[in-house]
Design a protein around this motif. Structure first.
Motif, PDB file in Angstrom:
ATOM      1  N   GLY A 186     -50.890  15.665  -0.111  1.00  0.00           N
ATOM      2  CA  GLY A 186     -49.504  15.358  -0.289  1.00  0.00           C
ATOM      3  C   GLY A 186     -48.711  15.587   0.930  1.00  0.00           C
ATOM      4  O   GLY A 186     -47.866  14.455   1.545  1.00  0.00           O
ATOM      5  N   LEU A 187     -48.932  16.460   2.049  1.00  0.00           N
ATOM      6  CA  LEU A 187     -48.060  16.558   3.290  1.00  0.00           C
ATOM      7  C   LEU A 187     -48.349  15.456   4.163  1.00  0.00           C
ATOM      8  O   LEU A 187     -47.785  14.888   5.011  1.00  0.00           O
ATOM      9  CB  LEU A 187     -48.394  17.938   3.945  1.00  0.00           C
ATOM     10  N   GLU A 247     -45.247   8.575   5.891  1.00  0.00           N
ATOM     11  CA  GLU A 247     -44.006   7.802   5.679  1.00  0.00           C
ATOM     12  C   GLU A 247     -42.910   7.914   6.849  1.00  0.00           C
ATOM     13  O   GLU A 247     -42.222   7.089   7.203  1.00  0.00           O
ATOM     14  CB  GLU A 247     -43.355   8.056   4.286  1.00  0.00           C
ATOM     15  N   THR A 248     -43.056   9.124   7.376  1.00  0.00           N
ATOM     16  CA  THR A 248     -42.543   9.546   8.495  1.00  0.00           C
ATOM     17  C   THR A 248     -42.777   8.806   9.641  1.00  0.00           C
ATOM     18  O   THR A 248     -41.921   7.930  10.400  1.00  0.00           O
ATOM     19  CB  THR A 248     -42.501  11.010   9.053  1.00  0.00           C
ATOM     20  N   TYR A 265     -48.899  19.082   9.682  1.00  0.00           N
ATOM     21  CA  TYR A 265     -48.353  17.864   9.142  1.00  0.00           C
ATOM     22  C   TYR A 265     -46.853  17.394   9.625  1.00  0.00           C
ATOM     23  O   TYR A 265     -46.499  16.581   8.957  1.00  0.00           O
ATOM     24  CB  TYR A 265     -48.749  17.585   7.598  1.00  0.00           C
ATOM     25  N   GLU A 266     -46.471  18.180  10.281  1.00  0.00           N
ATOM     26  CA  GLU A 266     -45.117  17.828  10.992  1.00  0.00           C
ATOM     27  C   GLU A 266     -45.373  16.961  12.288  1.00  0.00           C
ATOM     28  O   GLU A 266     -46.452  16.963  12.845  1.00  0.00           O
ATOM     29  CB  GLU A 266     -44.432  18.925  11.664  1.00  0.00           C
ATOM     30  N   ARG A 317     -49.296  12.252   3.277  1.00  0.00           N
ATOM     31  CA  ARG A 317     -48.754  11.267   2.955  1.00  0.00           C
ATOM     32  C   ARG A 317     -47.374  11.074   3.405  1.00  0.00           C
ATOM     33  O   ARG A 317     -46.711  10.110   3.795  1.00  0.00           O
ATOM     34  CB  ARG A 317     -48.716  10.988   1.303  1.00  0.00           C
ATOM     35  N   LYS A 318     -46.478  12.430   3.359  1.00  0.00           N
ATOM     36  CA  LYS A 318     -45.323  12.300   3.685  1.00  0.00           C
ATOM     37  C   LYS A 318     -45.299  11.981   5.450  1.00  0.00           C
ATOM     38  O   LYS A 318     -44.090  11.427   5.683  1.00  0.00           O
ATOM     39  CB  LYS A 318     -44.730  13.768   3.382  1.00  0.00           C
ATOM     40  N   GLU A 326     -53.519   8.539   7.262  1.00  0.00           N
ATOM     41  CA  GLU A 326     -53.835   8.901   5.609  1.00  0.00           C
ATOM     42  C   GLU A 326     -55.230   9.823   5.610  1.00  0.00           C
ATOM     43  O   GLU A 326     -55.210  10.817   4.613  1.00  0.00           O
ATOM     44  CB  GLU A 326     -53.296   8.185   4.727  1.00  0.00           C
TER      45      GLU A 326
END
Ligand code: SAH
Length: 218
Positions: free
Chosen positions: A12-13, A19-20, A53-54, A15-16, A36
């Motif tokens: 989930g992280l 998007e970022t 995932y930052e 996928r975010k 991904e």
């Protein structure tokens, strides 16, 4: 210790994160899919699990860094990787960039000058699933004349000069993506090799990398 468990939370992280990276201007869907697919937290010490995932660079061994995902995506997009491209990477580091290239179907030849980091990748079991990555301990300024010529060259450390031997090891029409400059900030350049051996230069955005140093380190 490395994490080896890829949970739903991690996915989930991830996928975010994709998007970022997309929102920052990366448009190549193959590159975004590669991001991904790759569990970035496997490339870091488990102490970084919460932040893996930052969209940031993090420290790895030997005072080096795993590049920021946006930067990895940016350089990869500029390389316009095609399946079976022979790609030379200077600065294996965590091997995350190498994994992104391997996901895109490139034949990756990656060099690291820090023995500690080279050895760490020897013990990194998950990365062995990529049969299309070959790891070398050596000085990136020398390239890999035995395996030349390459379709693409990617330098993932700040290069104070354009390494001439690497240009010589490129095919005509081949491309090098290089963060160029010796100060705190470098400018990303793409060099395209011409039939007469010269290069056509394109200049892109500014980034900040650890330096590309001469020679090997035990
Ligand atoms: N591609 C890496 C980024 C690592 S940072 C990743 O995805 O994690 C840059 C790396 O370049 C460091 O590991 C550093 O040791 C290495 N490096 C610096 N100068 C080098 C040289 N001359 N030859 C090979 N590697 C070099």
């Amino acid at each position: 210790m490395r994490a080896t468990d890829d949970t739903y939370r991690h996915k989930g992280l991830r996928r975010k994160l994709v998007e970022t990276v997309r929102s920052k201007g990366i448009t190549d869907e193959n590159v975004l899919t590669a991001l991904e697919n790759i569990p970035r937290h496997f490339f870091l010490d488990s102490a970084f699990d919460e932040v893996a995932y930052e969209d940031k660079a993090f420290p790895i061994e030997a005072h080096q860094t795993i590049s920021q995902p946006y930067t990895v995506a940016y350089q990869t997009q500029l390389l316009e990787i095609k399946k079976n491209d022979k790609v030379l990477e200077i600065g294996t580091g965590s091997a995350y960039q190498a994994a992104v290239l391997a996901e895109l179907g490139a034949k990756v030849f990656t060099i690291e000058r820090q023995k500690k980091l080279f050895d760490a990748n020897k013990n990194f079991l998950w990365i062995k699933k990529y049969h299309n990555i070959k790891f070398f301990y050596g000085d990136g300024y020398e390239g890999l004349p035995t395996y030349a010529p390459f379709d693409k060259v990617i330098i993932t450390a700040a290069a104070p000069i354009v390494p001439l031997k690497l240009i010589q090891q490129m095919k005509v029409g081949g491309m090098m993506v290089i963060p160029f400059g010796s100060g705190d900030v470098q400018v990303m350049k793409r060099l395209i090799k011409q039939a007469d051996g010269s290069v056509k230069e394109e200049v892109y955005d500014r980034f900040s990398f650890v330096p590309m140093l001469q020679g090997k380190k035990d």
